[in-house]
Design a protein around this motif. Structure first.
Motif, short mmCIF file in Angstrom:
data_model
loop_
_atom_site.label_atom_id
_atom_site.label_comp_id
_atom_site.label_asym_id
_atom_site.label_seq_id
_atom_site.Cartn_x
_atom_site.Cartn_y
_atom_site.Cartn_z
N GLY A 62 0.77 -1.23 0.00
CA GLY A 62 0.00 0.00 0.00
C GLY A 62 0.80 1.28 0.00
O GLY A 62 2.01 1.32 0.21
N THR A 63 0.06 2.35 -0.27
CA THR A 63 0.57 3.71 -0.28
C THR A 63 -0.33 4.51 0.66
O THR A 63 -1.55 4.41 0.57
N ARG A 64 0.28 5.27 1.56
CA ARG A 64 -0.49 6.04 2.54
C ARG A 64 -0.14 7.52 2.46
O ARG A 64 1.01 7.87 2.23
N VAL A 65 -1.16 8.36 2.66
CA VAL A 65 -0.97 9.80 2.75
C VAL A 65 -1.51 10.23 4.10
O VAL A 65 -2.68 9.97 4.42
N ASN A 66 -0.65 10.80 4.91
CA ASN A 66 -1.00 11.21 6.28
C ASN A 66 -1.62 10.05 7.06
O ASN A 66 -2.58 10.22 7.80
N GLY A 67 -1.09 8.84 6.85
CA GLY A 67 -1.53 7.66 7.60
C GLY A 67 -2.71 6.93 7.02
O GLY A 67 -3.05 5.84 7.45
N GLN A 68 -3.36 7.49 6.01
CA GLN A 68 -4.55 6.88 5.40
C GLN A 68 -4.15 6.15 4.12
O GLN A 68 -3.57 6.76 3.23
N ARG A 69 -4.47 4.86 4.04
CA ARG A 69 -4.15 4.11 2.82
C ARG A 69 -5.03 4.63 1.69
O ARG A 69 -6.24 4.78 1.85
N VAL A 70 -4.41 4.91 0.54
CA VAL A 70 -5.13 5.53 -0.58
C VAL A 70 -4.91 4.74 -1.87
O VAL A 70 -3.91 4.06 -2.04
N ARG A 71 -5.89 4.87 -2.75
CA ARG A 71 -5.74 4.38 -4.13
C ARG A 71 -5.19 5.51 -5.00
O ARG A 71 -4.40 5.29 -5.90
N ARG A 72 -5.68 6.72 -4.72
CA ARG A 72 -5.21 7.93 -5.41
C ARG A 72 -5.40 9.11 -4.47
O ARG A 72 -6.26 9.09 -3.59
N ALA A 73 -4.57 10.12 -4.67
CA ALA A 73 -4.64 11.29 -3.78
C ALA A 73 -3.90 12.45 -4.42
O ALA A 73 -3.02 12.26 -5.27
N ALA A 74 -4.28 13.66 -4.01
CA ALA A 74 -3.51 14.85 -4.35
C ALA A 74 -2.56 15.09 -3.18
O ALA A 74 -2.98 15.09 -2.02
N LEU A 75 -1.28 15.26 -3.49
CA LEU A 75 -0.29 15.50 -2.45
C LEU A 75 -0.10 16.99 -2.29
O LEU A 75 0.13 17.71 -3.26
N LEU A 76 -0.21 17.47 -1.06
CA LEU A 76 -0.07 18.88 -0.75
C LEU A 76 1.18 19.09 0.09
O LEU A 76 1.72 18.14 0.66
N PRO A 77 1.66 20.33 0.19
CA PRO A 77 2.86 20.57 0.98
C PRO A 77 2.74 20.03 2.40
O PRO A 77 1.69 20.14 3.04
N ASN A 78 3.83 19.40 2.86
CA ASN A 78 3.96 18.83 4.20
C ASN A 78 3.14 17.57 4.43
O ASN A 78 3.08 17.08 5.56
N ASP A 79 2.48 17.03 3.40
CA ASP A 79 1.82 15.74 3.57
C ASP A 79 2.88 14.69 3.85
O ASP A 79 4.01 14.77 3.38
N LEU A 80 2.50 13.69 4.63
CA LEU A 80 3.39 12.56 4.90
C LEU A 80 3.00 11.42 3.97
O LEU A 80 1.87 10.95 4.01
N LEU A 81 3.94 11.01 3.15
CA LEU A 81 3.73 9.96 2.16
C LEU A 81 4.49 8.72 2.60
O LEU A 81 5.68 8.79 2.86
N SER A 82 3.78 7.59 2.68
CA SER A 82 4.41 6.31 2.99
C SER A 82 4.23 5.38 1.81
O SER A 82 3.11 5.10 1.39
#
Length: 151
Positions: A62-82
């Protein structure tokens, strides 16, 4: 637009130069993360109109943005990407990396967004029902919370 991924482990910052960056374990990926937790073709990052858009390519871990597993997302400044076990902070813009790195994007659901939009309108405009302002996506961009399996 300058786009960077700042690794959480303090290693060198990764510049996102191409309009489309393929991330994965395979040797021909644009951003190669050589670890068994990363899928061969893990995700793609698209740089467009001042945004970074991310799409998971059906990865195992998986891929997570700010701790939430995502299928797709817009990345914004200071987001945490895993990406699997790799953690990055997103930096966008021409400036140096900001000192206040703990500011993150706030997640809102459709009803909260509709409520905020109603509050921000001038009083002379009639408020439209939330259904007209925001359509709820029948296929959500995030995975539902994982439920603990019963043993």
């Amino acid at each position: 637009m300058r786009a960077q991924l700042v690794p959480g482990d303090g290693s060198a910052t990764i510049e996102i130069i191409k309009d489309m960056t393929l991330v994965g374990r395979k040797e021909d990926c644009d951003l190669r993360l050589p670890h068994k937790s990363v899928s061969k073709l893990h995700c793609v990052i698209v740089k467009t109109d001042g945004l970074l858009l991310l799409r998971d390519l059906g990865s195992t871990n998986g891929t997570r943005v700010n701790g939430q597993r995502v299928r797709r997302a817009a990345l914004l400044p200071n987001d945490l990407l895993s990406i699997a076990s790799f953690k990055f902070r997103v930096h966008l813009g021409p400036d140096a990396i900001p000192a206040d790195a703990e500011v993150r994007t706030q997640q809102l659901d459709a009803h909260e967004l509709a409520h905020l939009l109603r509050q921000s309108r001038p009083p002379e405009e009639p408020a439209a029902p939330p259904e007209e302002l925001v359509e709820i996506n029948p296929l959500p961009d995030v995975y539902p919370p994982e439920e603990a399996s019963e043993a």
